[in-house]
Design a protein around this motif. Sequence first.
Motif, PDB file in Angstrom:
ATOM      1  N   LEU A  83       0.835  -1.211   0.000  1.00 54.92           N
ATOM      2  CA  LEU A  83       0.000   0.000   0.000  1.00 54.92           C
ATOM      3  C   LEU A  83       0.870   1.261   0.000  1.00 54.92           C
ATOM      4  N   HIS A  84       1.758   1.350   0.988  1.00 57.81           N
ATOM      5  CA  HIS A  84       2.554   2.566   1.123  1.00 57.81           C
ATOM      6  C   HIS A  84       3.722   2.605   0.142  1.00 57.81           C
ATOM      7  N   GLY A  85       4.235   1.424  -0.191  1.00 61.37           N
ATOM      8  CA  GLY A  85       5.385   1.376  -1.087  1.00 61.37           C
ATOM      9  C   GLY A  85       4.984   1.603  -2.532  1.00 61.37           C
ATOM     10  N   PHE A  86       3.893   0.931  -2.958  1.00 57.74           N
ATOM     11  CA  PHE A  86       3.538   0.939  -4.373  1.00 57.74           C
ATOM     12  C   PHE A  86       2.168   1.557  -4.657  1.00 57.74           C
ATOM     13  N   GLY A  87       1.461   1.941  -3.609  1.00 63.40           N
ATOM     14  CA  GLY A  87       0.151   2.548  -3.826  1.00 63.40           C
ATOM     15  C   GLY A  87      -0.926   1.547  -4.168  1.00 63.40           C
ATOM     16  N   GLN A  88      -0.657   0.281  -3.938  1.00 64.41           N
ATOM     17  CA  GLN A  88      -1.628  -0.756  -4.265  1.00 64.41           C
ATOM     18  C   GLN A  88      -2.241  -1.308  -2.976  1.00 64.41           C
ATOM     19  N   PRO A  89      -3.533  -1.045  -2.749  1.00 64.06           N
ATOM     20  CA  PRO A  89      -4.186  -1.657  -1.598  1.00 64.06           C
ATOM     21  C   PRO A  89      -4.248  -3.178  -1.791  1.00 64.06           C
ATOM     22  N   VAL A  90      -3.886  -3.902  -0.761  1.00 66.45           N
ATOM     23  CA  VAL A  90      -3.907  -5.378  -0.798  1.00 66.45           C
ATOM     24  C   VAL A  90      -4.643  -5.834   0.444  1.00 66.45           C
ATOM     25  N   HIS A  91      -5.546  -6.798   0.282  1.00 68.81           N
ATOM     26  CA  HIS A  91      -6.232  -7.318   1.462  1.00 68.81           C
ATOM     27  C   HIS A  91      -5.949  -8.818   1.587  1.00 68.81           C
ATOM     28  N   ALA A  92      -5.679  -9.259   2.817  1.00 67.19           N
ATOM     29  CA  ALA A  92      -5.434 -10.687   3.062  1.00 67.19           C
ATOM     30  C   ALA A  92      -6.638 -11.284   3.782  1.00 67.19           C
ATOM     31  N   PHE A  93      -7.220 -12.327   3.185  1.00 67.79           N
ATOM     32  CA  PHE A  93      -8.313 -13.063   3.829  1.00 67.79           C
ATOM     33  C   PHE A  93      -7.751 -14.332   4.440  1.00 67.79           C
ATOM     34  N   ASP A  94      -8.351 -14.757   5.549  1.00 67.30           N
ATOM     35  CA  ASP A  94      -8.075 -16.106   6.050  1.00 67.30           C
ATOM     36  C   ASP A  94      -8.900 -17.040   5.172  1.00 67.30           C
ATOM     37  N   LEU A  95      -8.212 -17.773   4.327  1.00 65.83           N
ATOM     38  CA  LEU A  95      -8.892 -18.582   3.307  1.00 65.83           C
ATOM     39  C   LEU A  95      -9.874 -19.569   3.925  1.00 65.83           C
ATOM     40  N   ALA A  96      -9.502 -20.090   5.095  1.00 65.33           N
ATOM     41  CA  ALA A  96     -10.367 -21.080   5.746  1.00 65.33           C
ATOM     42  C   ALA A  96     -11.717 -20.494   6.135  1.00 65.33           C
ATOM     43  N   LYS A  97     -11.768 -19.141   6.252  1.00 70.19           N
ATOM     44  CA  LYS A  97     -13.014 -18.506   6.683  1.00 70.19           C
ATOM     45  C   LYS A  97     -13.888 -18.068   5.510  1.00 70.19           C
ATOM     46  N   LEU A  98     -13.383 -18.289   4.306  1.00 72.49           N
ATOM     47  CA  LEU A  98     -14.193 -17.929   3.141  1.00 72.49           C
ATOM     48  C   LEU A  98     -15.045 -19.145   2.774  1.00 72.49           C
ATOM     49  N   ALA A  99     -16.345 -19.074   3.048  1.00 72.56           N
ATOM     50  CA  ALA A  99     -17.236 -20.218   2.852  1.00 72.56           C
ATOM     51  C   ALA A  99     -17.193 -20.678   1.403  1.00 72.56           C
ATOM     52  N   GLY A 100     -16.996 -21.943   1.218  1.00 72.31           N
ATOM     53  CA  GLY A 100     -16.983 -22.508  -0.122  1.00 72.31           C
ATOM     54  C   GLY A 100     -15.730 -22.139  -0.903  1.00 72.31           C
ATOM     55  N   ALA A 101     -14.745 -21.555  -0.186  1.00 72.53           N
ATOM     56  CA  ALA A 101     -13.526 -21.092  -0.854  1.00 72.53           C
ATOM     57  C   ALA A 101     -13.875 -20.260  -2.081  1.00 72.53           C
ATOM     58  N   LYS A 102     -14.861 -19.396  -1.877  1.00 75.42           N
ATOM     59  CA  LYS A 102     -15.351 -18.609  -3.005  1.00 75.42           C
ATOM     60  C   LYS A 102     -15.122 -17.128  -2.759  1.00 75.42           C
ATOM     61  N   VAL A 103     -14.806 -16.422  -3.858  1.00 75.39           N
ATOM     62  CA  VAL A 103     -14.762 -14.969  -3.841  1.00 75.39           C
ATOM     63  C   VAL A 103     -15.723 -14.481  -4.917  1.00 75.39           C
ATOM     64  N   ILE A 104     -16.737 -13.742  -4.501  1.00 73.36           N
ATOM     65  CA  ILE A 104     -17.686 -13.196  -5.475  1.00 73.36           C
ATOM     66  C   ILE A 104     -17.734 -11.690  -5.281  1.00 73.36           C
ATOM     67  N   VAL A 105     -17.332 -10.959  -6.325  1.00 70.09           N
ATOM     68  CA  VAL A 105     -17.369  -9.500  -6.240  1.00 70.09           C
ATOM     69  C   VAL A 105     -18.756  -9.061  -6.687  1.00 70.09           C
ATOM     70  N   ARG A 106     -19.535  -8.559  -5.752  1.00 67.22           N
ATOM     71  CA  ARG A 106     -20.949  -8.264  -6.046  1.00 67.22           C
ATOM     72  C   ARG A 106     -21.425  -7.093  -5.205  1.00 67.22           C
ATOM     73  N   ARG A 107     -22.610  -6.565  -5.562  1.00 70.80           N
ATOM     74  CA  ARG A 107     -23.234  -5.537  -4.743  1.00 70.80           C
ATOM     75  C   ARG A 107     -23.845  -6.200  -3.509  1.00 70.80           C
ATOM     76  N   ALA A 108     -23.882  -5.459  -2.411  1.00 67.99           N
ATOM     77  CA  ALA A 108     -24.516  -5.983  -1.199  1.00 67.99           C
ATOM     78  C   ALA A 108     -26.004  -6.165  -1.441  1.00 67.99           C
ATOM     79  N   ARG A 109     -26.556  -7.167  -0.774  1.00 63.57           N
ATOM     80  CA  ARG A 109     -28.000  -7.384  -0.895  1.00 63.57           C
ATOM     81  C   ARG A 109     -28.707  -6.479   0.108  1.00 63.57           C
ATOM     82  N   PRO A 110     -29.938  -6.097  -0.216  1.00 66.79           N
ATOM     83  CA  PRO A 110     -30.687  -5.279   0.749  1.00 66.79           C
ATOM     84  C   PRO A 110     -30.762  -6.003   2.084  1.00 66.79           C
ATOM     85  N   GLY A 111     -30.476  -5.276   3.146  1.00 71.69           N
ATOM     86  CA  GLY A 111     -30.577  -5.866   4.477  1.00 71.69           C
ATOM     87  C   GLY A 111     -29.349  -6.645   4.909  1.00 71.69           C
TER      88      GLY A 111
END
Lengths: 810, 347
Positions: free
Chosen positions: A266-294
């Motif tokens: 982030l500070h060195g290259f200006g690139q935000p990077v996020h680390a997820f605990d993979l075990a906590k991602l249900a179904g080992a899935k990443v879906i980039v989507r809009r939030a659902r109402p509620g």
Amino acid sequence: MNISFEWLKAFVPHDLSAEAVRDLLTMHVATVEGFERIRAELDPFVVGRVVESEKIPDTRLSFNKVDDGSGTLLDVVCGAPNVTVGASYPFARTGTRMPGGLVIEKRKIRGFTSNGMLCSPRELMLGDDHDGIMTLDTDAAPGTPLLDVLKLGDVRLAVDVLPNRPDLLSHLGIAREVAALTGKPAGMPAELAAVKGVKRAVRGESSESAGGVSVTIEDAADCPRYCAAIIRGVKVGPSPDWLRRRIEAVGGRSISNVVDATNYLLHGFGQPVHAFDLAKLAGAKVIVRRARPGERIVTLDGVDRALSPEVLVIGDGNAASALAGIMGGQASEVTGATTDILLEVATFSPRVVRAGRRQLGMSTDASYRFERGIDDAAVARMAALAGGLVIAVAGGVIEALIDVGAKPTARKSVLLQPTKVGKLLGDRVGSAETVKILESVGFSVAKGDAGLRVTPPSWRHDVSRDVDLVEEVARLRGYDRLPDALAGSRPSSVPDHPLYAVGVRVRDALVAAGLCEVRPLPYIASPDSGSLGAVRVRNPIGEDEPYLRTQILTTLARRAEYNLSRMQRDVRLFEIGTSFVVAASGDVREEMRVGALVMGARRPSHFTEAEPPAFDAWDAKGLAELIARAAWRGARVDITEGSAGTLWSVAVDGAARGVVRSVELDAPVWAAPAFGVEVTLGRVATAAVAARGTHDYSRGEIPSVRVPRRYVALPTTPAAEFDLALVVPDGVPATEVERLMRRTAGETLESIALFDEYRGSGIPVGTRSLAWRLTFRHPERTLRDKEVEGRRAQVLKMLGQELGISVRAG
Amino acid sequence: MSGATLTIGDYQALVSAFEAEAMPAIAGADSVDALEAVRAKHLGRAHGWLRTLSARLGELDRGDRAAAGRAFNEVRVRVEDALAERQQTLAPAREGGALADPTMPARHSWAGVVHPVSQVLDEMIAIFRELGFTIALGPETESPWYNFGALNFPADHPAMDLHDTLYVSDDVLLRTHTSPVQVRTLQAYPPPIRVLIPGNVHRRDPFDASHAPAFTQVEGLVVDEGIGFADLKATLNHFARRFFGAAKTRFRPSYFPFTEPSAEMDVVCGVCNGSGCGVCKQTGWIEILGSGLVHPAVLESAGVDSERYTGWAFGMGPGRTALARHGIPDIRILYDSDVRFLGQFSR
């Protein structure tokens, strides 16, 4: 943006001082607002080598001879158990101020003299360790400054990066500029030399799986690119010193090796990077989507947030696990127990991130960069680097690199006529120099018949027209090097706004009359009474004052009360400012008005007049006339009986312009009554002048040329005058009496002046006595007594007949 | 009943005799002391003529007393007036001439005050008027287009965050700068344009020691053929020399959506003369104004040919200057309108 001088140097090795870098950036790139030496408190410490050491019996102390490079071995008593002959330690000579504030002095301990102190990490505020003194792994000569050995010194530069240059929100970005300005090449910091071993990415258009993980982008407009590095077998723990130091140098807090590695990107290259605990991602899935109402998420800061479809999220198989481009979720946070991680390196839509973070009322380092724009061409490279850095500091293996989305298209090129640079900058800047300057900061330039075809680098989002390139040339050459020469100027086609001159005249008249100009805030608590609709601010600064004033006197009344609350009883204030009302059409109508308020003594007290009379209504009436005559020179000013709630109305050439009234104040008992005048000087047009992108030169205000006053010849004949003391029935106003006198006194009447009013003994109840002086003059000859006497008789007769007025007896 | 010991005729004779004696005595007094002696003899409280005449009114018939009283009063007024007049002739001290105590304070009228921010504004305007600038004004309530769109603010961009805005409705806001008047002026008048635009602007800032939600700005706009950065620098340098007496200025890069290139002008710190001090935050420079060449998009917003015409603009805050020049520590003092504060700036 905090820039570490040392970190910057790792990107672009140069030999400038921190001060020189500060000045260079300020003059060519962006203002450096802060300049802070880090660990400056360790400047006085030196390397000290223990040459001899012996235990002091019955104590934990040792008596040592220390070489501090001064040529004399110093006697030093030390309480640490780990003093070793031949080893080097941080040494504080006598007179040194410790980071904790204590000053080291020569003193006697158990009969032994001690000339200084060997220091523990905690005493230097370099850690919590206080079990012993800090052994230096160095062969530096005794007397060497400690900071030269520890490499802990640094300077933190606070760079004020403006919204058009998000590329400067990193050390790499600043390094590019320093490289262009110094001619030294920028490159990868040496500390990243060990980073390697990155796999080839698996690419997908909108969805892809690898390493047991799937990544899906629902809408490419929200997220053009998403790279994920799947790393298994990491060991989350403390960061290595070099990494911790980098994070702390920019004012951050070291959290863990994995998190610090993301912050390095982030500070060195200006690139935000996020680390997820993979075990906590249900179904080992990443879906980039809009939030659902509620939908809800608890973010890393522990806040439970309600989401709306305006917000872009990173969903797993079940729920939202992060706010895309803003902040991660607590549920998938990397912890000490984490072994497998997913590193997210992506490009999110600036608009979507901005809308989302505003909706949620938050701003983070990541959202700050995404909403301004990151280097979207670097995303895949940054993902590889992030993966490599994590395994370098936390172990593990990169199982897969997933790269979903389209590669960014090349930036649009801009056509620049090289002559335009010289034309705008007033300087001969050759085409070759222009090209060289532009190329030095990453632009690619192609020469063609039409001019220079310039393509901005992928990290620049602020270049779309030729003038943007002219700015690059101007700033990189240096504004100070540009010539300074007045262009011959033609007279402005714009006349002074008529209200400007009016305002100045009125102001000068009121100041000459002894009033004080004020410039208070125009916000008020509730709509002024008796006016059209007040304008309410939708998002006021304070709910206590959400309205714009419709009258200047409302503001002046509050200012008068402020003065009374400070025991100031003599208050003479005026303001020339704007009033706001909602017109019948629903539009806001603005007027430039003058308000004046007077209360208290009419003059300063003097030994000849200890208590001067207080201002009264007649003073206010006089101010109204003063204002009207100053504003409308030569116009007819009528101050007539006012309507309800006012004393008088002010009319100029027959048009209503203002009022004179008493001003109600929340005032203490000792306060004198307050009187106010408010006069409208003119409207300020709020309507559009012309449609967007067009002009209408017929709309300009042209002030009228004033009809000059005519000279009246001074009289050459003597005047004759007489006084009339009259008994006037109540209900007959003085102006009516004057009008009748003017009508009946004949054309030789020059002036009428009312000089007395009296009620009381000798005057019948239901009447008052008014006295006028009438002055007569014939333009060519002296008036005879009989003529004047005749006029007097005629006037009295008519007054008696028409108004029931008689001459006062006695 | 007739218990009267004095007739009205006798009384009138007494009064006339009094006047006949007093008047020449007053006229004959040739010094203040002599006049004082006359006053004591004829009007003295203890045993002057007046007292005698007044006492003897009681000796008259009731029916005659009113007429006698009138006669007495008329004479008294005449004698007192004569005394006062003679006093003036002998000792005109109180009105002009030699004074008994010339150290006594003068008589004053109230001194009016031009607000310190207006004083700064006046001085700024005076300098630019010498250079041919005229004054343009515009409304404080504006459309988002005049305040942002026409000035090349990218829609929904962080640049807007620099202008935290007060809104009246979706279509009406309180202008955050005087720059909308640039566009209004360019729409209403053809180049050449040289205007100065003073006015109040609003930002959604809390009212604290260094921020005010409404404050005064003044900006300048020059548009004509052949206008460039050299003219901007020369004009603003001239202003800095005249207004601040600044020996040195510097221009450094900045960003405003409506200018390109954009520059901030600093003048060398007058306190430390450039060596760095608390006033200039150790930089040696004081930031004075923002400026730049008018962005072609702004000219195009107003239907002006941006290839033919170029220009420059600048903006600054007279309030900040007033604080700095007078050493006022808190911006709110400018708004409080305390008459003791204002009185410090009377001319």
